[in-house]
Scaffold this active site. Structure first.
Site, PDB file in Angstrom:
ATOM      1  CD  GLU A 227     -94.048 106.758 -43.223  1.00  0.00           C
ATOM      2  OE1 GLU A 227     -93.905 107.749 -43.879  1.00  0.00           O
ATOM      3  OE2 GLU A 227     -93.739 107.439 -42.098  1.00  0.00           O
TER       4      GLU A 227
ATOM      5  CD  GLU B  64     -90.294 106.232 -38.768  1.00  0.00           C
ATOM      6  OE1 GLU B  64     -90.837 107.210 -39.166  1.00  0.00           O
ATOM      7  OE2 GLU B  64     -89.423 105.569 -39.718  1.00  0.00           O
TER       8      GLU B  64
END
Length: 492
Positions: free
Chosen positions: A119, A266
């Site tokens: 991220e 995820e």
């Protein structure tokens, strides 16, 4: 912990839980913020015992990569956020990284992708200018090693880069990152790679101020009057994850790119939270992950891309008990740190049959009404032949404390003992037969063939009252980079 004990415990977990069907797969993330992390060989034995075919690592740990050798398991290795800057600035650094962490292990270790950072855009925005150069440098090093067709390069991004993901048809990336994301998409298209998305319906629901019902987040059917519909396309969304993935597809399309496949790197649901996290429960986690597996393995995509499966990696294999933050941050694993399954996960098709295929069990249907289950449970436990002691408080089958779990145990105990004399598995339509062993941890369902009679009993699950509640107002955070102190909060 001895390998034999891990195997014995793990064979009680869902065998075939992450089964690969017609190209669709559900894999698992392995975090390392764990006290007494099992040896790599033990972790790989868990993966093999449960037929897990895909795994994502957050780094390129040598012990794990060696242990994964000759297993056939497809591995995503990670470049940590601390490594992104150097690799993006130096092709030679990228080449060294590839030689050390990829070339040294293939082909015996089946590395199929490199996840560049975690991220990055929302966690370490100062590194955004070098993110795509880092991806390019790694790809060129793969080309030099003739590995570029086998191993893809991408970078997992939080759904937070899409400020307004609903309705999906109007979703766009945050314009702050348009230049970087455009370059990334061009790279993915040119290298025939895929977009990595971290998407958490748990946060979509808990941060949604009641806009969406929890059943929508948990893949449960919605009544006709509560259907979630995109007003522009009239697509019906049966789950929040479908909508999240479609939001990413539409955002890609808004930058004038044709379809680039999306893989959910995820997703998951915490099974325990603090006093201000009431939706982090064993039952919700079990429901989410069980339904996620069913959803993915039907081999279809979201409404806008029905032919592209929503391949996903569950977060996560083990509870990362060393993570800071609210209670939920330490309770996403499908296993406790001693290897005990947190909750039973079952898959009702023949592909998921476990152990002795001739053994069948009687369990409560997942969509059964709670009132009906309560009536069936009371009736079953009232029969003199049925032993309901294991589902009493303090006993091994008490947790999760739900009608579905307790009814499953009681229904099965009755069926196993009374089937030969005419007893059935019906209970007013609330029960069903399965050849998937519902046993978990030290909770052994009647009829199960013991794997290892001398297995040490694992501890009972901790209860919410045993844990200190997190401070009010602390927002749940998701960040997976052991080399950084930064934390990234995800929302929907």
């Amino acid at each position: 912990m001895m390998l034999g004990k891990w195997l014995a415990i793990e064979l009680l977990l869902l065998v075939g839980m992450f089964y690969n069907v017609l190209g669709a797969f559900v894999g698992v993330n392995i975090g390392t913020d764990v006290s007494n992390l099992p040896e790599a060989s033990s972790l790989v034995a868990i993966l093999k015992a449960n037929q897990i075919t895909h795994v994502r690592l957050y780094d390129a740990d040598a012990h794990m990569l060696n242990a994964l050798s000759n297993t056939g398991i497809e591995v995503v290795v990670g470049v940590t956020n601390n490594e992104v800057l150097g690799i993006g600035q130096s092709p030679s650094t990228a080449a060294t990284w590839i030689n050390k962490n990829v070339v040294a292990y293939v082909p015996s270790t089946n590395i199929t992708a490199i996840a560049v950072g975690s991220e990055v855009l929302t966690t370490i925005p100062h590194a955004a200018p070098v993110l795509v150069p880092a991806m390019n440098n790694l790809h060129k090093a793969l080309v030099a090693s003739n590995l570029n067709f086998q191993i893809k390069v991408s970078s997992p991004q939080s759904l937070d880069i899409i400020p307004r993901p609903f309705p999906p048809s109007t979703a766009t990336f945050n314009s702050t990152w348009n230049s970087t994301i455009y370059q990334m998409l061009q790279f993915l298209k040119n290298t025939n790679s895929y977009f990595m998305l971290n998407a958490y319906p748990y946060y979509g629901y808990t941060n949604g101020d009641g806009i969406f019902p929890i059943d929508y987040a948990l893949f449960r059917p919605l009544p006709s009057v509560k259907q979630i519909v995109d007003p522009n396309t009239l697509f019906h969304y049966e789950s929040m994850l479908d909508a999240m993935v479609d939001a990413a597809y539409y955002s890609v399309e808004a930058l004038n790119f044709t379809v680039i496949p999306i893989v959910v790197t995820e997703t998951g649901w915490p099974w325990l939270g603090g006093a201000n996290e009431p939706d982090a429960t064993v039952e919700n986690a079990k429901t989410f992950n069980g339904n996620l597996i069913r959803r993915v393995l039907n081999n279809s995509g979201p409404p806008s891309q029905p032919d592209i499966p929503i391949n996903s990696y569950i977060y996560e294999l083990l509870n990362e008990d060393k993570r800071p933050g609210p209670v939920s941050e330490r309770n996403w694993g499908v296993l406790l740190n001693n290897g005990t399954p947190v909750y039973p996960l079952t898959w009702s098709t023949s592909l998921q049959a476990t152990g002795n295929s001739s053994t069948v069990f009687c369990v409560a249907k997942e969509d059964a009404d709670s009132d009906d289950l309560e009536k069936g449970l009371n009736w079953a436990c009232g029969q003199i032949q049925v032993n309901c002691t294991p589902i009493q408080e303090g006993q091994p089958c008490y947790s999760p404390n739900t009608y579905q779990n307790h009814a499953s145990y009681a229904f099965n105990d009755y069926y196993q003992k009374m089937h030969s004399s005419g007893g059935t598995c019906d209970f007013s339509g609330t029960a069903t037969i399965t050849n998937v062993d519902p046993s978990y941890g030290s909770c052994i369902f009647t009829g199960r063939v013991p794997i290892q009679a001398s297995m040490e009993e694992p501890p009972l699950l901790p209860q919410p009252s045993d844990l200190r509640a997190s401070p009010a107002g602390v927002r749940p955070c998701k960040f997976r980079d052991p080399g950084s102190s930064s934390r990234q909060c995800s929302s929907y």
